[in-house]
Design a protein around this motif. Structure first.
Motif, PDB file in Angstrom:
ATOM      1  N   ILE A 444       0.875  -1.174   0.000  1.00 44.13           N
ATOM      2  CA  ILE A 444       0.000   0.000   0.000  1.00 44.13           C
ATOM      3  C   ILE A 444       0.907   1.216   0.000  1.00 44.13           C
ATOM      4  CG2 ILE A 444      -1.699   1.314   1.341  1.00 44.13           C
ATOM      5  CD1 ILE A 444      -2.746  -1.413   2.377  1.00 44.13           C
ATOM      6  N   VAL A 445       0.838   2.007  -1.057  1.00 45.01           N
ATOM      7  CA  VAL A 445       1.861   3.029  -1.293  1.00 45.01           C
ATOM      8  C   VAL A 445       1.490   4.410  -0.769  1.00 45.01           C
ATOM      9  CG1 VAL A 445       2.851   1.824  -3.275  1.00 45.01           C
ATOM     10  CG2 VAL A 445       0.926   3.408  -3.626  1.00 45.01           C
ATOM     11  N   ASN A 446       0.259   4.599  -0.280  1.00 46.36           N
ATOM     12  CA  ASN A 446      -0.137   5.935   0.163  1.00 46.36           C
ATOM     13  C   ASN A 446      -0.458   5.998   1.646  1.00 46.36           C
ATOM     14  OD1 ASN A 446      -2.548   4.414  -0.011  1.00 46.36           O
ATOM     15  ND2 ASN A 446      -3.763   6.279  -0.317  1.00 46.36           N
ATOM     16  N   HIS A 447      -0.211   4.894   2.382  1.00 52.43           N
ATOM     17  CA  HIS A 447      -0.634   4.855   3.785  1.00 52.43           C
ATOM     18  C   HIS A 447       0.300   3.898   4.536  1.00 52.43           C
ATOM     19  CE1 HIS A 447      -3.127   4.681   7.332  1.00 52.43           C
ATOM     20  NE2 HIS A 447      -4.125   5.351   6.775  1.00 52.43           N
ATOM     21  N   PRO A 448       1.393   4.400   5.134  1.00 52.42           N
ATOM     22  CA  PRO A 448       2.381   3.527   5.771  1.00 52.42           C
ATOM     23  C   PRO A 448       1.803   2.611   6.839  1.00 52.42           C
ATOM     24  CG  PRO A 448       3.258   5.741   5.508  1.00 52.42           C
ATOM     25  CD  PRO A 448       1.804   5.818   5.139  1.00 52.42           C
ATOM     26  N   GLU A 449       0.894   3.123   7.655  1.00 55.77           N
ATOM     27  CA  GLU A 449       0.343   2.286   8.720  1.00 55.77           C
ATOM     28  C   GLU A 449      -0.502   1.155   8.151  1.00 55.77           C
ATOM     29  OE1 GLU A 449      -0.511   0.528  12.255  1.00 55.77           O
ATOM     30  OE2 GLU A 449       1.053   1.991  11.766  1.00 55.77           O
ATOM     31  N   ALA A 450      -1.311   1.447   7.141  1.00 53.25           N
ATOM     32  CA  ALA A 450      -2.088   0.386   6.496  1.00 53.25           C
ATOM     33  C   ALA A 450      -1.171  -0.624   5.833  1.00 53.25           C
ATOM     34  CB  ALA A 450      -3.046   0.989   5.474  1.00 53.25           C
ATOM     35  N   ASN A 451      -0.083  -0.150   5.248  1.00 54.20           N
ATOM     36  CA  ASN A 451       0.864  -1.062   4.614  1.00 54.20           C
ATOM     37  C   ASN A 451       1.451  -2.052   5.614  1.00 54.20           C
ATOM     38  OD1 ASN A 451       2.492  -1.850   2.244  1.00 54.20           O
ATOM     39  ND2 ASN A 451       4.195  -1.104   3.480  1.00 54.20           N
ATOM     40  N   ARG A 452       1.693  -1.587   6.846  1.00 55.63           N
ATOM     41  CA  ARG A 452       2.219  -2.486   7.879  1.00 55.63           C
ATOM     42  C   ARG A 452       1.217  -3.585   8.226  1.00 55.63           C
ATOM     43  NH1 ARG A 452       4.959   2.289   9.622  1.00 55.63           N
ATOM     44  NH2 ARG A 452       3.162   3.040  10.800  1.00 55.63           N
ATOM     45  N   ARG A 453      -0.068  -3.312   8.003  1.00 53.15           N
ATOM     46  CA  ARG A 453      -1.106  -4.293   8.344  1.00 53.15           C
ATOM     47  C   ARG A 453      -1.289  -5.360   7.265  1.00 53.15           C
ATOM     48  NH1 ARG A 453      -3.974  -2.824  12.880  1.00 53.15           N
ATOM     49  NH2 ARG A 453      -2.900  -1.067  13.864  1.00 53.15           N
ATOM     50  N   LEU A 454      -0.510  -5.311   6.204  1.00 54.89           N
ATOM     51  CA  LEU A 454      -0.591  -6.369   5.207  1.00 54.89           C
ATOM     52  C   LEU A 454      -0.039  -7.690   5.736  1.00 54.89           C
ATOM     53  CD1 LEU A 454       0.547  -4.508   1.968  1.00 54.89           C
ATOM     54  CD2 LEU A 454      -1.791  -5.000   2.721  1.00 54.89           C
ATOM     55  N   ARG A 455       0.716  -7.623   6.835  1.00 55.93           N
ATOM     56  CA  ARG A 455       1.280  -8.832   7.429  1.00 55.93           C
ATOM     57  C   ARG A 455       1.176  -8.744   8.941  1.00 55.93           C
ATOM     58  NH1 ARG A 455       7.533  -9.391   6.330  1.00 55.93           N
ATOM     59  NH2 ARG A 455       7.286 -10.960   7.946  1.00 55.93           N
ATOM     60  N   ARG A 456       1.397  -9.852   9.607  1.00 52.70           N
ATOM     61  CA  ARG A 456       1.341  -9.877  11.050  1.00 52.70           C
ATOM     62  C   ARG A 456       2.770  -9.964  11.608  1.00 52.70           C
ATOM     63  NH1 ARG A 456      -2.021 -14.724  12.543  1.00 52.70           N
ATOM     64  NH2 ARG A 456      -1.901 -13.708  14.558  1.00 52.70           N
ATOM     65  N   THR A 457       2.899  -9.800  12.922  1.00 60.15           N
ATOM     66  CA  THR A 457       4.154 -10.080  13.610  1.00 60.15           C
ATOM     67  C   THR A 457       4.118 -11.541  14.036  1.00 60.15           C
ATOM     68  OG1 THR A 457       4.328  -7.807  14.411  1.00 60.15           O
ATOM     69  CG2 THR A 457       5.616  -9.491  15.566  1.00 60.15           C
ATOM     70  N   TYR A 458       5.127 -12.291  13.667  1.00 56.44           N
ATOM     71  CA  TYR A 458       5.131 -13.733  13.910  1.00 56.44           C
ATOM     72  C   TYR A 458       5.823 -14.063  15.224  1.00 56.44           C
ATOM     73  CZ  TYR A 458       3.318 -14.095   9.263  1.00 56.44           C
ATOM     74  OH  TYR A 458       2.507 -13.965   8.174  1.00 56.44           O
ATOM     75  N   ARG A 459       5.183 -14.927  15.968  1.00 57.34           N
ATOM     76  CA  ARG A 459       5.754 -15.374  17.247  1.00 57.34           C
ATOM     77  C   ARG A 459       7.096 -16.055  17.001  1.00 57.34           C
ATOM     78  NH1 ARG A 459       3.929 -19.536  21.321  1.00 57.34           N
ATOM     79  NH2 ARG A 459       2.652 -20.474  19.687  1.00 57.34           N
ATOM     80  N   GLN A 460       8.024 -15.896  17.939  1.00 60.19           N
ATOM     81  CA  GLN A 460       9.352 -16.469  17.773  1.00 60.19           C
ATOM     82  C   GLN A 460       9.260 -17.979  17.546  1.00 60.19           C
ATOM     83  OE1 GLN A 460      12.011 -15.572  20.994  1.00 60.19           O
ATOM     84  NE2 GLN A 460      13.761 -16.572  20.040  1.00 60.19           N
ATOM     85  N   GLY A 461       9.975 -18.423  16.529  1.00 56.59           N
ATOM     86  CA  GLY A 461       9.946 -19.824  16.171  1.00 56.59           C
ATOM     87  C   GLY A 461       8.926 -20.169  15.116  1.00 56.59           C
ATOM     88  N   TRP A 462       8.063 -19.193  14.757  1.00 57.13           N
ATOM     89  CA  TRP A 462       7.016 -19.425  13.763  1.00 57.13           C
ATOM     90  C   TRP A 462       7.150 -18.479  12.566  1.00 57.13           C
ATOM     91  CZ3 TRP A 462       3.506 -23.346  14.076  1.00 57.13           C
ATOM     92  CH2 TRP A 462       3.433 -24.018  15.312  1.00 57.13           C
ATOM     93  N   GLU A 463       8.304 -17.845  12.449  1.00 57.93           N
ATOM     94  CA  GLU A 463       8.474 -16.873  11.372  1.00 57.93           C
ATOM     95  C   GLU A 463       8.422 -17.564  10.018  1.00 57.93           C
ATOM     96  OE1 GLU A 463      10.786 -15.607  15.024  1.00 57.93           O
ATOM     97  OE2 GLU A 463      10.703 -17.410  13.773  1.00 57.93           O
ATOM     98  N   LEU A 464       7.957 -16.812   9.015  1.00 65.95           N
ATOM     99  CA  LEU A 464       7.976 -17.292   7.638  1.00 65.95           C
ATOM    100  C   LEU A 464       9.253 -16.831   6.944  1.00 65.95           C
ATOM    101  CD1 LEU A 464       4.264 -16.794   6.634  1.00 65.95           C
ATOM    102  CD2 LEU A 464       5.476 -18.946   6.688  1.00 65.95           C
TER     103      LEU A 464
END
Length: 464
Positions: A444-464
């Motif tokens: 998302i190129v016009n909204h940095p905060e929305a762009n961050r919501r395209l993915r989640r924060t992954y719990r340690q050991g479960w990262e992709l």
């Protein structure tokens, strides 16, 4: 009219033709009649469909995995001699050489971590809808499938129906003219804002809470979290749950998927999305929502606006949505108070052209061509040029053996479609704001905060 799985299977029974897209680049070489060795992750609930039918499909079940041994008990009993696991990672590591293909039928938030790990081990993957939990995961699953050359399929069975393919043909042949608007609806609701479960309950001995949480942030066990569809940490709401079915016909027929097929070319391809909703909540999906996507032109097809409406019949009537849909369809919608009063129109899509309209039902498995009188001589039951399907599972099994790629494979269709509808879940966090998604960049190129919501924060050991 809705369509059940048994009715759907009857509509495709007897068809031996396969879908013709590009050939899948199989990780293995098989004889045409050779059985695949299949592992199933998520054997209770929806997974019982796969467990119950794996023999009928002529394949070998070699491993079963479920974090809830009680929920999976009946499935486990059907194959007492097959190895059982709670942790899919241990299953894949220990049985890597015995497993050819993996079926994923778990809650939404673990689809990607299971599928990506399996594909990176060059296992073919069938993953239930909505494919992924967020836009980033859908894009990654598509990229890994392409990189590893494995056969993939998403479980949105309507794409395999004869009427779906006929609907695609009718649009491609220009029967309903130029299309600039689509309307998709579902009369179901999500829970809206609700208190987070508090307190800590003892974890049942038959259940692995840590494995169930997977990549989601840790929190103490509470049974209310297991009603997971409406929680943002675990589910994808009605948009992911049903939008994956109901938007499929328009996404394919209007060639929206082709915008992703040329994503490597220079220049931006922007999809704009905006939402209205009942409330904004970090934990839950809104009770009702109206989401609008604006797509650019695709070849000779003009720009098109896709509208999604979710909420109870009272909400959709209040906003004038019911009247709008009925004006297009030319009759009262059966929402329990009209027609046969059997809620036959509880979900659907309207592809509106300059010469006519295609009405697709909730699974996109059956269609009507409107107005009926104008198109009474047009056959809508089976395709004239596009090949028939043997069903989503059989198409995938054939692709695993080197046959043609199924229509809902991750690369060409399922991945792009998931990126599209999961953008709507981001939009409901920023209502009344136009978000501009660049398909080439996956951002998302016009909204940095929305762009961050395209993915989640992954719990340690479960990262992709």
């Amino acid at each position: 009219m809705g369509i059940g799985r048994r009715e759907f299977l009857r509509t495709i029974a007897g068809s031996a033709s396969l879908i013709v897209l590009r050939n899948s680049s199989s990780a293995y070489s098989y004889q045409a009649n050779q059985r695949l060795n299949v592992a199933i992750v998520g054997c209770g609930g929806r997974g019982m469909w796969f467990v119950s039918n794996i023999k009928n499909w002529g394949q070998n079940l070699v491993a079963m995995c479920d974090v809830d041994e009680q929920r999976a008990e009946n499935a486990f009993k059907m194959f007492p001699d097959v190895p059982k696991y709670r942790d899919f990672r241990k299953m894949l590591d220990e049985m890597e050489k015995q497993i050819d293909a993996v079926i994923v039928s778990t809650p939404d938030h673990t689809h990607a971590v299971i599928s990506v790990r399996a594909m990176r081990m060059r296992k073919h993957v069938f993953c239930e809808k909505p494919l992924a939990h967020n836009v980033y995961e859908a894009r990654l699953m598509r990229q890994v499938a392409k990189e590893k050359g494995v056969a993939t399929q998403k479980g949105n069975q309507g794409v395999s129906s004869p009427e779906f393919r006929r609907g695609v043909e009718l649009v491609w042949d220009g029967v309903i003219g130029k299309v600039t608007e689509v309307h998709v609806w579902n009369t179901g609701s999500d829970p809206g804002k609700r208190p987070r479960p508090t307190g800590e309950f003892p974890v049942p001995p038959h259940f692995d809470w840590d494995l169930w949480l997977g990549p989601a942030p840790y929190r103490p066990y509470h049974p209310d979290w297991l009603r997971w569809h409406g929680w943002r940490d675990f589910g994808t709401g009605q948009l992911g749950n049903w939008g994956s079915h109901t938007t499929a016909l328009a996404f394919k027929a209007l060639k929206l998927d082709t915008l992703w097929a040329v994503e490597s070319r220079e220049g931006a391809k922007i999809v704009r999305v905006k939402a209205q909703c009942s409330e904004v909540d970090e934990d839950s999906y809104p009770r009702w929502e109206i989401v609008q996507w604006e797509f650019p032109s695709r070849g000779e097809m003009p720009p098109v606006v896709v509208n999604w409406y979710k909420g109870g019949a009272d909400v959709l009537q209040k906003f004038g949505i019911r009247q709008k849909l009925e004006d297009i369809i030319g009759r009262k919608l059966d929402w329990g108070d009209a027609g046969e009063k059997k809620w036959r129109d509880w979900a659907g899509s309207l592809i509106v052209g300059t010469e006519g309209v295609i009405y697709g039902t909730g699974h996109s498995a059956t269609i009507e061509l409107l107005p009926r009188e104008k198109f009474k001589d047009v056959d809508t039951k089976k395709p004239e040029k596009l090949p028939l399907s043997r069903g989503p599972e059989m198409d995938w099994f054939e692709a695993c053996k080197g046959g043609p790629a199924p229509w809902s494979n991750f690369i060409d269709f399922a991945g792009p479609q998931a990126e599209f509808y999961l953008l709507g879940n981001v939009a409901t966090l920023f209502p009344d704001e136009w978000l501009e998604y660049d398909i080439v960049k996956g951002a998302i190129v016009n909204h940095p905060e929305a762009n961050r919501r395209l993915r989640r924060t992954y719990r340690q050991g479960w990262e992709l």
